[in-house]
Structures are given as structure tokens and as C-alpha cells.
Design an enzyme around this catalytic site. Structure first.
Site: not given
Ligand code: FEO
Length: 395
Positions: A23, A79, A81, A165, A193, A226
Site C-alpha cells: 500500500h 477484488h 485492488e 484478502d 494483517y 496472500h
Molecule cells: Fe486488498 Fe490484497 O488487496
């Protein structure tokens, strides 16, 4: 690289060993990360999510080695992103007509980022997609977990929840599954996280967990986007999330300060001494903000019942490092935590007052007026700091 997960489901993602910031520079990733993409090869072939943009070319080349790209029937974009959708532009150049299944909001985010009018197929909670061989995908909107476009996808038959996520960790590993990695590292990263990304959405998450449980789906595997895949007792991370979403705290008091000439540092250490003398059971931790990882400190705040913030007075206010950190805590909307301020000053001494206002604005319950100390603490003032710690321990 294609790694088998179960039956006809494989991992085709990217391990990013060198990632240190995420980010932009908002989130430290000291253990790197992974961008998990999945290939389902039933009668229909489905790609679930892709990888971050810098790895787009590598991802598509790798994918083309494990499958003829023209065999891909559907893409699922859980998602928008860029760490999950970043390879779509490269991929869609080669298979431009393949439908992309995603939420209504994901259409907005994908169009907004890539300015392409791909073949979007909007889905909502409960919608299904038949893959043949008796298997289907069921979509579950995960709005605000953590983006308005977030979604999870469940594969029947294999009972795999592709959670994107949610339940993830920034944790680079060649091992695919949760039982194959260091549990301490895994849970440290999973909690970091949650603390740094999901805390503001805890109330939404509580409802969503109830909704998912009400579906009565058997979940054998949670395939995150992730870090590792939860295949060994996958519900352990769901149970942890239920705990963490419940305004979580441990018996911990965390003292975070910054200092100019070590006066405020001295106060921090004496306050910790006072807390320890009064309550030997409480975990007391002390951090110099400027020498610490801010996102690890957020995890410490997440675990704390009380947070003490110290800054000397400068310019009639507080150090900008501390101001930034209080702002970060405010963004994360911590609930059910107490706070107090302390700091040294030479002349006017506004820092504790400013800190109290800011901490209250960040949602903390302020314990008292704070400890305001002129010049460097002498012996008597150090005793006062110890007494202040004792007062905090009792609060
Ligand atoms: Fe919200 Fe892993 O991106």
C-alpha cells in the site's frame, strides 16, 4: 510454476520474497508476501484472481506454460485492488472475450483503474456458476472486507473457499499450507494483517462471519490471496477472526513515545516500572516510535487494553512522528481501549493536553489528565512517574 492444492485445483501465483512495503509505504511487510492466483480445471476452466502488476508478464508467461490460455473459460476477480487484478491487462490482451465474474463494485474499480470494457459478468451473494463434473462456484459478496468490491468464491465438491484478502497474511513462503510453516511467524503476520487492515471493519466482519456460518457450507480449505492456504483445520483462522473482531484485547499495556533529549523516554521507562510494580501479571511493553516499525506497533496497540502515548512539547504541540501515529490509530477505529498521555517540556508544555484531545478524537477513553513534566525528570519527578504508572495499572 503450478502447485497442486486439491484434485483439479492448483496455485499459479507469485511469491514476492523482497516486498518490504505494501500500500505504498503504509504497511511494512517484513516477511515479504505472496499474490495467490488459482486455476480450477474441471469441465470448465477458471482462473481465480491474478497477481500484482510488476509481475504481470511473468505471471502470464508462467500461466501459458501450464495451460493453453484459450482453454480458460472464466476469470473470477474477487477484488479489484492491483495486487490481485494487476495482471488482467496483460492477460486480457491475449484472451479479450473471456468473461470476468466479479461484484458490481469491482466493475467500477477495474474500469477505473484499467479503463477497459472487458466482458464483465456481475454476480452477487448466492449466485452460482456451473463448472461441470458436478461442481459449481458460489459467490459471496464481502463488501468492505476490505474494499466495497471484495468478494469470496466457494467451490463445491472440493469445499474450497477462495477468500481473497480475508484470512491472509503478508508472508512469503514456498510452502503452500498452514501446517508446514512456523506457526509463530504465521500468526504474527495474520494478526498484523488483521490489526492494520481489517480492524475498522470488525463490526461488518462479525455479521459476515455469521452469514457465512449460516450458509452451512463445509469448508475444507480456505485459499487466501496472500500467504499460506489454510488446509489444516481451516476453521482455526475463522475462530481467530471471530475473536479479533470482538474488540479484541489482551492483558497488555503499551507505552509508545518519541523523545528529543531523552526526558520523555525517561518518563516512559519509569511509568513502565510503576505499572510492573503494581500489576505483575500485566504485560508492559515500551517502544520508541522512531526506532520501531509502526505497523508492528499497531499490532501491539491492537493487543492492548491501555495505550500510553508520550511526546515532548514542540511548537506548542507534539512531535510530528507521534501526530502521524495517533492519526493512524484513529483511521483504524480501535474500540474499547483506554489511553493516557505523558511528556516533558521546557517552557509551555502543551503536549499532554494536545495528546488527550487527539486520543479522545481517535476513540480512546482517556484515563486522566496525563503526566506533564518540566525539564528532565529529577529523582522526585521520576518517583512521580512511577506513581503515575501505578495509577495507570489500577485504572
Ligand atoms: Fe486488498 Fe490484497 O488487496
Amino acid at each position: 510454476m503450478k502447485k497442486l492444492i486439491k484434485n483439479n485445483v492448483s496455485w499459479v501465483g507469485k511469491v514476492d520474497w523482497e516486498l518490504q512495503q505494501f500500500h505504498g509505504n503504509e504497511f511494512s511487510t517484513n516477511h515479504g508476501s505472496t499474490y495467490n492466483s488459482y486455476l480450477i480445471q474441471e469441465e470448465k476452466t477458471v482462473l481465480v484472481d491474478t497477481v500484482w502488476m510488476p509481475y504481470a508478464k511473468e505471471f502470464v508467461e508462467n500461466l501459458a506454460q501450464v495451460i493453453d490460455l484459450n482453454e480458460i473459460d472464466y476469470i473470477v476477480a474477487n477484488h479489484g485492488e492491483v495486487d490481485h487484478s494487476g495482471a488482467l491487462p496483460e492477460l486480457m490482451k491475449l484472451i479479450p472475450d473471456v468473461p470476468i465474474y466479479c461484484s458490481e463494485n469491482a466493475v467500477k474499480s477495474l474500469k477505473g483503474q484499467y479503463h477497459q470494457d472487458w466482458n464483465f459478468q456481475v454476480v452477487k451473494t448466492g449466485d452460482k456458476l456451473d463448472l461441470g463434473n458436478g461442481k459449481e462456484l458460489i459467490f459471496v459478496e464481502m463488501r468492505m472486507l476490505h474494499w466495497p468490491d471484495s468478494m469470496a468464491t466457494y467451490l463445491t465438491g472440493d469445499n474450497i473457499l477462495f477468500s481473497n484478502d480475508a484470512f491472509g497474511q503478508h508472508y512469503a513462503t514456498e510452502k503452500l499450507f498452514n501446517n508446514l510453516v512456523d506457526q509463530c511467524d504465521l500468526y504474527k503476520e495474520a494478526m498484523k494483517y488483521y490489526a492494520n487492515i481489517l480492524t475498522p471493519f470488525s463490526a461488518i466482519l462479525r455479521k459476515k462471519l455469521d452469514e457465512i456460518i449460516a450458509f452451512n457450507l463445509t469448508i475444507d480449505i480456505i485459499a487466501t490471496s496472500h500467504g499460506i492456504i489454510w488446509n489444516d483445520n481451516p476453521m482455526q483462522i475463522v475462530e481467530k477472526y471471530a475473536q479479533w473482531a470482538g474488540d479484541y484485547q489482551e492483558n497488555q499495556i503499551t507505552i509508545i513515545y518519541d523523545t528529543m533529549w531523552n526526558g520523555t523516554k525517561n518518563l516512559a521507562e519509569k511509568i513502565a516500572e510503576g505499572i510492573g510494580l503494581t500489576d505483575p501479571d500485566v504485560e508492559v511493553k515500551v517502544f520508541n516510535l522512531s526506532k520501531s516499525d509502526e505497523n508492528d506497533l499497531i499490532t501491539e496497540v491492537f493487543k492492548s487494553k491501555t495505550v500510553l502515548i508520550g511526546s515532548p512539547t514542540i511548537g506548542g504541540s507534539i512531535l510530528h512522528s507521534i501526530a502521524g501515529f495517533v492519526h493512524l490509530m484513529k483511521e483504524l477505529k480501535f474500540k474499547n481501549k483506554k489511553a493516557a498521555a505523558f511528556g516533558c517540556y521546557g517552557w509551555s508544555g502543551e503536549s499532554t493536553k494536545v495528546l488527550n484531545e487527539w486520543l479522545e478524537g481517535a476513540g480512546f477513553e482517556i484515563i486522566n489528565e496525563g503526566l506533564r513534566n518540566q525539564w528532565n525528570p529529577d529523582d522526585a519527578q521520576q518517583v512521580s512517574a512511577i506513581d503515575f504508572g501505578k495509577e495507570i495499572a489500577k485504572a
